[in-house]
Design a protein around this motif. Structure first.
Motif, short mmCIF file in Angstrom:
data_model
loop_
_atom_site.label_atom_id
_atom_site.label_comp_id
_atom_site.label_asym_id
_atom_site.label_seq_id
_atom_site.Cartn_x
_atom_site.Cartn_y
_atom_site.Cartn_z
N ALA A 198 18.59 13.79 -2.33
CA ALA A 198 18.99 12.24 -1.66
C ALA A 198 19.77 11.45 -2.19
CB ALA A 198 17.45 11.51 -1.43
N ALA A 199 20.15 11.78 -3.82
CA ALA A 199 20.84 10.87 -4.21
C ALA A 199 22.50 11.23 -4.40
CB ALA A 199 20.67 11.01 -5.98
N VAL A 200 22.52 12.71 -3.83
CA VAL A 200 24.10 13.03 -3.52
C VAL A 200 24.42 12.79 -2.05
CG1 VAL A 200 25.56 15.18 -3.96
CG2 VAL A 200 23.34 14.82 -5.49
N THR A 201 24.78 11.76 -2.06
CA THR A 201 25.15 11.07 -0.78
C THR A 201 26.56 11.43 -0.51
OG1 THR A 201 25.42 8.87 -1.74
CG2 THR A 201 23.58 9.38 -0.50
N PRO A 202 27.11 11.17 0.79
CA PRO A 202 28.54 11.94 1.16
C PRO A 202 29.58 10.96 0.20
CG PRO A 202 27.44 11.70 3.05
CD PRO A 202 26.34 11.13 1.97
N ASP A 203 29.46 9.89 -0.09
CA ASP A 203 30.43 8.97 -0.94
C ASP A 203 30.38 9.38 -2.49
OD1 ASP A 203 27.66 7.88 -1.43
OD2 ASP A 203 28.52 6.44 -2.44
N ILE A 204 29.72 10.51 -2.75
CA ILE A 204 29.49 10.87 -4.14
C ILE A 204 30.66 11.94 -4.48
CG2 ILE A 204 28.49 12.11 -5.94
CD1 ILE A 204 27.66 9.14 -5.74
N ASP A 205 31.77 11.83 -5.08
CA ASP A 205 32.89 12.98 -5.25
C ASP A 205 32.57 14.03 -6.28
OD1 ASP A 205 34.60 11.56 -3.44
OD2 ASP A 205 34.67 10.02 -4.83
N ALA A 206 31.96 13.79 -7.26
CA ALA A 206 31.58 14.75 -8.28
C ALA A 206 29.90 14.55 -8.83
CB ALA A 206 32.46 14.68 -9.28
N VAL A 207 29.34 15.53 -9.26
CA VAL A 207 28.05 15.39 -10.12
C VAL A 207 28.23 15.92 -11.34
CG1 VAL A 207 25.87 15.94 -10.00
CG2 VAL A 207 26.69 15.35 -7.82
N ILE A 208 27.93 15.39 -12.30
CA ILE A 208 27.71 15.69 -13.69
C ILE A 208 26.46 15.68 -14.30
CG2 ILE A 208 28.57 15.54 -15.83
CD1 ILE A 208 31.14 14.10 -15.18
N ASP A 209 25.76 17.08 -14.61
CA ASP A 209 24.80 17.25 -15.05
C ASP A 209 24.60 17.16 -16.47
OD1 ASP A 209 21.90 17.80 -15.19
OD2 ASP A 209 21.73 19.59 -14.00
N LEU A 210 24.16 16.11 -16.96
CA LEU A 210 23.81 16.18 -18.60
C LEU A 210 22.36 15.89 -18.96
CD1 LEU A 210 27.24 14.00 -18.94
CD2 LEU A 210 26.44 15.90 -20.62
N ALA A 211 21.45 16.19 -17.94
CA ALA A 211 20.16 15.90 -18.38
C ALA A 211 19.79 17.15 -19.48
CB ALA A 211 19.24 16.33 -17.14
N THR A 212 18.67 16.71 -20.23
CA THR A 212 17.94 17.75 -21.00
C THR A 212 17.00 18.58 -20.13
OG1 THR A 212 17.79 16.11 -22.71
CG2 THR A 212 16.30 17.82 -22.94
N PRO A 213 17.27 19.88 -20.42
CA PRO A 213 16.71 20.91 -19.49
C PRO A 213 14.88 20.35 -19.78
CG PRO A 213 18.24 21.69 -20.59
CD PRO A 213 18.53 20.51 -21.13
N THR A 214 14.26 20.91 -18.69
CA THR A 214 12.67 20.60 -18.70
C THR A 214 12.10 21.63 -19.55
OG1 THR A 214 12.45 22.12 -16.68
CG2 THR A 214 13.00 19.86 -16.24
N GLY A 215 12.75 22.93 -19.73
CA GLY A 215 11.94 23.86 -20.48
C GLY A 215 11.44 24.92 -19.37
N ASP A 216 11.48 24.73 -18.37
CA ASP A 216 10.97 25.57 -17.13
C ASP A 216 12.07 26.13 -16.30
OD1 ASP A 216 8.40 26.40 -15.82
OD2 ASP A 216 9.63 25.57 -14.23
N ALA A 217 12.11 27.31 -16.44
CA ALA A 217 13.36 27.99 -15.68
C ALA A 217 13.34 27.62 -14.29
CB ALA A 217 13.44 29.51 -15.91
#
Length: 291
Positions: free
Chosen positions: A57-76
Motif C-alpha cells: 500500500a505504501a508503494v503508490t504510483p507517485d513513488i519513483d524508487a524504493v530503497i530498502d535499508l531495513a534491518t532484516p527480521t531474521g526470518d527468511a
C-alpha cells in the motif's frame, strides 16, 4: 524523484535520506505504526515488514524508487514476503528498487579481493541473505530496475561497528581484537556510501550488484589501535578469545567480527563514476567523528 526509504531513521538510512534530499529528491520514509516516534523532515507512510499488505500500500504510483535499508527480521520467509510486497507494485514500470545486503555474504575471501561476480559463501548471521539478493535481482525480468548494494563495514558520524571498538577499548582499558590480529575488514565511510545509494537509485541498470567499499582490506589491528586512541586508551591491542567474545556479543556477531575479508568496490567507480571523498577508517577513528 520521489523515493520511499524503508529504514530512513537508521544509521545508514538517515545518511542516505539526507544525501537524497540534498540532491533535490523528495524523500518519503516508511515507519512502523504506533510508538512515539517524533516527526521528521520527510513525508511519512506507515508499514511493517511483517505486514506485506502495508508495504504494498505504501508503494503508490507517485513513488519513483524504493530503497530498502531495513534491518532484516531474521526470518527468511518474512523477509522474502516483504521484498515481494515492495517490488510487486513496481513491476512493468521500470521504477527502481535498491536492496541493502552486505559483504558478509561473501564469507572469508582469502588474499585476493572479492568482486561482485564471486560466488557467495555466507556466514551464519547472514545465512539466507544471498537468496534475498537473488529474489531482488530476478525482479528485473519483470520490469523492475532492481539493484543490490553490499556495503562494507561502515564508519563515520561516530557510529557503526567502529563505535563498538571504541566502547570496548574504554571498557577494558585496552584496544580489543576478536580472535585473530591478522583479520582485515573492507570499510566504507557512511557519507560515501550514501552517495553510492543515491547514484545507484538514479542510474544503475536493472539486475546489477554493487559493492559499497572504499578500502578493500583494512587491518583490524590498526582500527583497534585508532579506536583506543579515540577512547583515550593507548597501547597494543589485546586478543579477545572467541569464546569470551561470543559470551558477551553473541555467537553470530562475534564470529562476524572475526571474519577476514578483502573486497573490491572498484566496479562502482568505473561504471557509475562513484567518487569517494571522505576520510579513511583509521583517520576517522583517530582524528575524526569518534572523538
Amino acid at each position: 524523484m520521489r523515493i520511499l526509504i524503508v529504514g530512513a531513521r537508521g544509521y545508514v538510512g538517515s545518511a542516505v535520506a539526507e544525501r537524497l534530499s540534498a540532491k533535490g529528491h523528495e524523500v518519503v520514509e516508511l515507519v512502523r505504526p504506533g510508538g512515539d516516534r517524533p516527526e521528521g523532515p520527510y513525508e511519512r507512510r506507515l508499514g511493517d515488514l511483517t505486514d506485506p499488505g502495508s508495504l504494498t500500500a505504501a508503494v503508490t504510483p507517485d513513488i519513483d524508487a524504493v530503497i530498502d535499508l531495513a534491518t532484516p527480521t531474521g526470518d527468511a520467509a518474512t523477509d522474502a514476503a516483504a521484498i515481494a510486497a515492495l517490488t510487486n507494485p513496481l513491476g512493468g514500470t521500470g521504477r527502481a528498487f535498491v536492496y541493502t545486503s552486505g559483504v558478509w555474504v561473501l564469507g572469508a575471501t582469502g588474499a585476493a579481493a572479492a568482486h561482485e561476480d564471486m560466488p557467495t559463501n555466507p556466514i551464519p548471521i547472514v545465512g539466507y541473505r544471498p537468496g534475498i539478493e537473488r529474489q531482488v535481482l530476478a525482479t528485473a525480468q519483470d520490469g523492475v530496475r532492481a539493484t543490490v548494494i553490499r556495503p562494507g563495514i561502515v564508519h563515520g558520524r561516530g557510529g557503526g561497528i567502529p563505535a563498538l571498538l571504541v566502547d570496548l577499548a574504554r571498557k577494558h582499558g585496552a584496544p580489543r581484537i576478536v580472535a585473530d590480529p591478522a583479520v582485515r575488514w573492507p570499510m566504507v565511510h557512511i557519507d560515501d556510501l550514501a552517495d553510492l545509494f543515491a547514484t545507484v537509485a538514479e542510474q544503475a541498470p536493472a539486475g546489477t550488484l554493487w559493492h559499497g567499499v572504499t578500502q578493500q582490506a583494512v587491518p583490524v589491528r590498526e582500527l583497534t589501535i585508532a579506536a583506543g586512541q579515540a577512547a583515550g586508551v593507548l597501547g597494543e591491542p589485546q586478543v579477545w578469545p572467541l569464546d569470551q567474545a561470543r559470551e558477551q556479543l553473541g555467537t553470530l556477531f562475534a564470529d562476524a567480527l572475526a571474519l577476514d575479508q578483502s573486497v573490491s568496490g572498484q566496479r562502482a567507480r568505473d561504471r557509475l563514476g562513484w567518487q569517494p571523498r571522505h576520510p579513511d577508517a583509521v583517520t576517522d577513528l583517530r582524528e575524526g567523528s569518534y572523538h
